[in-house]
Design a protein around this motif. Sequence first.
Motif, mmCIF file in Angstrom:
data_model
loop_
_atom_site.group_PDB
_atom_site.id
_atom_site.type_symbol
_atom_site.label_atom_id
_atom_site.label_comp_id
_atom_site.label_asym_id
_atom_site.label_seq_id
_atom_site.Cartn_x
_atom_site.Cartn_y
_atom_site.Cartn_z
ATOM 1 N N LEU A 102 0.315 5.948 7.528
ATOM 2 C CA LEU A 102 -0.561 5.842 6.353
ATOM 3 C C LEU A 102 -1.507 7.039 6.267
ATOM 4 C CD1 LEU A 102 -1.521 2.059 6.047
ATOM 5 C CD2 LEU A 102 -0.049 3.403 4.548
ATOM 6 N N GLY A 103 -1.958 7.534 7.409
ATOM 7 C CA GLY A 103 -2.795 8.731 7.429
ATOM 8 C C GLY A 103 -2.042 9.940 6.897
ATOM 9 N N ARG A 104 -0.794 10.050 7.296
ATOM 10 C CA ARG A 104 0.035 11.154 6.803
ATOM 11 C C ARG A 104 0.246 11.002 5.288
ATOM 12 N NH1 ARG A 104 1.452 16.317 7.009
ATOM 13 N NH2 ARG A 104 3.549 16.619 6.226
ATOM 14 N N LEU A 105 0.490 9.793 4.840
ATOM 15 C CA LEU A 105 0.655 9.549 3.411
ATOM 16 C C LEU A 105 -0.621 9.918 2.652
ATOM 17 C CD1 LEU A 105 2.566 8.506 1.208
ATOM 18 C CD2 LEU A 105 1.725 6.203 1.696
ATOM 19 N N ALA A 106 -1.765 9.583 3.203
ATOM 20 C CA ALA A 106 -3.047 9.950 2.583
ATOM 21 C C ALA A 106 -3.201 11.462 2.511
ATOM 22 C CB ALA A 106 -4.208 9.326 3.359
ATOM 23 N N MET A 107 -2.787 12.167 3.572
ATOM 24 C CA MET A 107 -2.864 13.628 3.580
ATOM 25 C C MET A 107 -1.970 14.207 2.485
ATOM 26 S SD MET A 107 -1.626 16.874 4.505
ATOM 27 C CE MET A 107 -0.030 16.269 4.924
ATOM 28 N N ALA A 120 0.828 -1.208 0.000
ATOM 29 C CA ALA A 120 0.000 0.000 0.000
ATOM 30 C C ALA A 120 0.857 1.250 0.000
ATOM 31 C CB ALA A 120 -0.924 -0.003 1.218
ATOM 32 N N ALA A 121 1.908 1.251 0.792
ATOM 33 C CA ALA A 121 2.780 2.423 0.853
ATOM 34 C C ALA A 121 3.469 2.665 -0.479
ATOM 35 C CB ALA A 121 3.812 2.250 1.957
ATOM 36 N N PHE A 122 3.973 1.615 -1.100
ATOM 37 C CA PHE A 122 4.677 1.794 -2.364
ATOM 38 C C PHE A 122 3.744 2.080 -3.523
ATOM 39 C CE2 PHE A 122 8.120 -0.278 0.014
ATOM 40 C CZ PHE A 122 9.064 0.729 -0.137
ATOM 41 N N LEU A 123 2.524 1.598 -3.470
ATOM 42 C CA LEU A 123 1.544 1.938 -4.501
ATOM 43 C C LEU A 123 1.320 3.437 -4.547
ATOM 44 C CD1 LEU A 123 -1.345 -0.670 -4.253
ATOM 45 C CD2 LEU A 123 -0.014 -0.089 -6.279
ATOM 46 N N ALA A 124 1.279 4.035 -3.390
ATOM 47 C CA ALA A 124 1.014 5.467 -3.312
ATOM 48 C C ALA A 124 2.126 6.287 -3.946
ATOM 49 C CB ALA A 124 0.827 5.885 -1.861
ATOM 50 N N LEU A 125 3.317 5.725 -4.033
ATOM 51 C CA LEU A 125 4.439 6.495 -4.546
ATOM 52 C C LEU A 125 4.772 6.245 -6.001
ATOM 53 C CD1 LEU A 125 6.675 6.416 -1.449
ATOM 54 C CD2 LEU A 125 5.272 8.250 -2.323
ATOM 55 N N SER A 126 4.155 5.301 -6.631
ATOM 56 C CA SER A 126 4.470 5.032 -8.027
ATOM 57 C C SER A 126 3.702 6.001 -8.906
ATOM 58 C CB SER A 126 4.143 3.587 -8.388
ATOM 59 O OG SER A 126 2.784 3.328 -8.128
ATOM 60 N N ALA A 127 4.121 7.278 -8.830
ATOM 61 C CA ALA A 127 3.439 8.359 -9.532
ATOM 62 C C ALA A 127 4.454 9.193 -10.318
ATOM 63 C CB ALA A 127 2.687 9.224 -8.526
ATOM 64 N N ASN A 137 7.287 19.369 -4.269
ATOM 65 C CA ASN A 137 8.582 18.692 -4.151
ATOM 66 C C ASN A 137 8.822 18.181 -2.734
ATOM 67 O OD1 ASN A 137 9.243 19.044 -6.835
ATOM 68 N ND2 ASN A 137 10.232 21.004 -6.475
ATOM 69 N N ARG A 138 8.489 18.982 -1.759
ATOM 70 C CA ARG A 138 8.689 18.571 -0.364
ATOM 71 C C ARG A 138 7.793 17.384 -0.011
ATOM 72 N NH1 ARG A 138 9.292 24.380 2.688
ATOM 73 N NH2 ARG A 138 11.371 24.816 1.862
ATOM 74 N N TYR A 139 6.566 17.426 -0.456
ATOM 75 C CA TYR A 139 5.660 16.323 -0.161
ATOM 76 C C TYR A 139 6.094 15.037 -0.866
ATOM 77 C CZ TYR A 139 2.277 18.926 2.561
ATOM 78 O OH TYR A 139 1.650 19.636 3.555
ATOM 79 N N GLN A 140 6.607 15.161 -2.079
ATOM 80 C CA GLN A 140 7.081 13.974 -2.780
ATOM 81 C C GLN A 140 8.237 13.345 -1.999
ATOM 82 O OE1 GLN A 140 5.920 13.523 -6.279
ATOM 83 N NE2 GLN A 140 6.964 11.588 -6.594
ATOM 84 N N THR A 141 9.142 14.161 -1.502
ATOM 85 C CA THR A 141 10.272 13.671 -0.707
ATOM 86 C C THR A 141 9.783 13.038 0.588
ATOM 87 O OG1 THR A 141 11.722 15.360 -1.645
ATOM 88 C CG2 THR A 141 12.409 14.380 0.442
ATOM 89 N N GLU A 142 8.854 13.700 1.259
ATOM 90 C CA GLU A 142 8.323 13.156 2.510
ATOM 91 C C GLU A 142 7.578 11.844 2.276
ATOM 92 O OE1 GLU A 142 5.340 14.179 6.230
ATOM 93 O OE2 GLU A 142 5.818 15.785 4.816
ATOM 94 N N ALA A 143 6.822 11.780 1.197
ATOM 95 C CA ALA A 143 6.077 10.554 0.897
ATOM 96 C C ALA A 143 7.024 9.390 0.641
ATOM 97 C CB ALA A 143 5.157 10.780 -0.304
ATOM 98 N N ALA A 144 8.123 9.637 -0.035
ATOM 99 C CA ALA A 144 9.102 8.577 -0.283
ATOM 100 C C ALA A 144 9.702 8.097 1.039
ATOM 101 C CB ALA A 144 10.195 9.074 -1.221
ATOM 102 N N ALA A 145 10.013 9.038 1.933
ATOM 103 C CA ALA A 145 10.554 8.666 3.244
ATOM 104 C C ALA A 145 9.519 7.879 4.052
ATOM 105 C CB ALA A 145 10.991 9.919 3.999
#
Length: 137
Positions: free
Chosen positions: A45-50, A9-16, A118-126
């Motif tokens: 996961l909540g933070r990732l959703a945000m 689930a976490a990695f699905l969210a980042l394949s963008a 850009n910051r959110y993309q970096t945070e989401a990857a982390a």
Amino acid sequence: MHASRILAAAFLALSAPATLSAAAAQTQAETAPEQPGEAAYMQPLGRLAMILGSMHFLRKLCGDPQAEIWRQKMQELIEAQEPAEQDKKQLIASFNNGYRTFAATYRSCTSSARIAVNRYQTEAAALAREIGSRYGS
């Protein structure tokens, strides 16, 4: 929930798509999502959703032709997670909170909006790495 499903689930969210370029720095004040579910992985996961909700708004605002992918990634996250109803509602609320936070602030695509992307993309990857290492094994 099965650990491999959390990782997926976490990695699905980042394949963008790749991020937008940045020009100047500005931080965005955020409101915290509601209390996460009982499971420890629900907080990241909540933070990732945000973040996905924020990215959905900002990419649309900046004219990204693939902006809808962020909503699709959120749907994939929920489908992979198969959360209990309360947790599902929380993830959706987190996504919507991320969207509304930026919708209340930005009316046009600015350099600070691009920086936020850009910051959110970096945070989401982390976050995806953290979720994978903590809950994926």
